[in-house]
Enzyme design. Structure first.
Site, PDB file in Angstrom:
ATOM      1  N   HIS A   9       0.873  -9.564   4.397  1.00  0.00           N
ATOM      2  CA  HIS A   9       0.916  -8.809   5.646  1.00  0.00           C
ATOM      3  C   HIS A   9      -0.334  -9.071   6.469  1.00  0.00           C
ATOM      4  O   HIS A   9      -1.395  -9.461   5.949  1.00  0.00           O
ATOM      5  CB  HIS A   9       1.051  -7.306   5.367  1.00  0.00           C
ATOM      6  N   GLU A  84       3.203  -2.780  -2.831  1.00  0.00           N
ATOM      7  CA  GLU A  84       1.815  -2.846  -3.283  1.00  0.00           C
ATOM      8  C   GLU A  84       1.676  -2.256  -4.683  1.00  0.00           C
ATOM      9  O   GLU A  84       2.480  -1.425  -5.120  1.00  0.00           O
ATOM     10  CB  GLU A  84       0.941  -2.067  -2.293  1.00  0.00           C
TER      11      GLU A  84
END
Length: 228
Positions: A9, A84
Site C-alpha cells: 500500500h 496486516e
C-alpha cells in the site's frame, strides 16, 4: 502457474507518524501515498491483469482504487488472509517506544518465535498469507490460464514473508528483505518452484516475467537475456 504482482500500500498516515498501525481502523493514505496510488495505473499500464486481490484494510483499498477506476475490467476481491499482521496490544503504539520492548529484539532476530501480546505469531502470519497466495494462484490459473498475471495489495511484513517463502528462506531471515510503500514485487510461480522477478520496484513494469526455457521452470543459466 500464475504470475503475482505484490503491491505494498502507499504511504499511510501511520507510516509518517511513526505508529505501528496494525489493523487499527481509519488509517488512510497520506498525501504522498495518494500520489503513489494515483501513479499506479501508469506503472501497470502494460500489464494484462486477470484480477486484483486486496487486504480489507482501508490503506490497501485506497491504493488500488485509482488502478481499478482506470481498469474497470479488472475484478476486485478482498481476502482477510493478506490483512496486516495482528500486532495485538502493540497496535497503535509508537515504534520509538516499542523499540525498548524485549520482544522487539525477538521480532528482529528470531521472528519465527515471536508472538505479539493479544495478537498473532509471525509464523502464523506467514502461513495464512502463503496459503492465500497458493489458493489464488490455483484459482487464477484455472480461470485465466497459466500465463495470467494478477495483483495483490497488502502490507510490508506480509509481502516480506511471501517473498521469504518464494526464496526458500527461513522466516528468521525475512527482516533482511525491504519493500517501500507502493513498491511492486513480482513472483512467477511454476509447477516446480517460484521465481522472484522484481523486489520492491518503484518504476514501471514493462512486461510479465520472462520465460527463458521451453518448460518455463528452469532457471536462466548465465543470467538470461531479460524481458523482451
Amino acid at each position: 502457474m500464475a504470475t503475482l504482482i505484490l503491491v505494498r500500500h502507499g504511504r499511510s498516515t501511520a507510516n509518517t507518524s511513526g505508529v505501528l498501525a496494525g489493523r487499527t481502523p481509519g488509517v488512510s493514505l497520506d498525501e504522498r501515498g495518494a500520489a503513489q496510488a494515483a501513479a499506479l495505473p501508469d506503472r501497470l499500464a502494460r500489464m494484462e491483469l486477470a484480477a486484483a486481490v486486496s487486504s480489507p484494510l482501508q490503506r490497501c483499498q485506497e491504493t488500488l482504487a485509482p488502478l481499478l477506476a482506470a481498469r474497470p475490467d479488472v475484478p476486485l476481491h478482498t481476502d482477510d488472509r493478506i490483512s496486516e499482521c495482528d500486532y495485538g496490544d502493540w497496535s497503535g503504539r509508537k515504534l520509538a517506544e516499542l523499540a525498548d520492548e524485549p520482544l522487539m529484539t525477538v521480532v528482529q532476530q528470531h521472528p519465527s518465535s515471536a508472538a505479539f501480546p493479544g495478537g498473532e505469531s509471525m509464523r502464523g502470519m506467514q502461513a495464512r498469507a502463503v496459503d492465500a497466495v497458493r489458493d489464488w494462484n490455483a484459482r487464477i490459473e484455472a480461470e485465466h490460464g497459466e500465463d495470467a498475471v494478477y495483483a495483490m495489495c497488502s502490507h510490508g511484513d506480509i509481502i516480506k514473508s511471501i517473498v521469504a517463502d518464494a526464496l526458500g528462506m527461513h522466516l528468521d531471515l525475512f527482516q533482511r528483505i525491504h519493500v517501500d510503500p507502493c513498491s511492486l514485487t513480482v513472483i512467477r510461480y511454476t509447477r516446480l518452484r517460484p521465481f522472484l522477478v522484481r523486489l520492491g520496484d518503484t518504476g514501471e513494469l514493462t512486461s510479465p516475467a520472462p520465460r527463458e526455457s521451453a518448460s518455463g521452470t528452469d532457471a536462466a543459466v548465465g543470467g538470461g537475456a531479460g524481458a523482451p
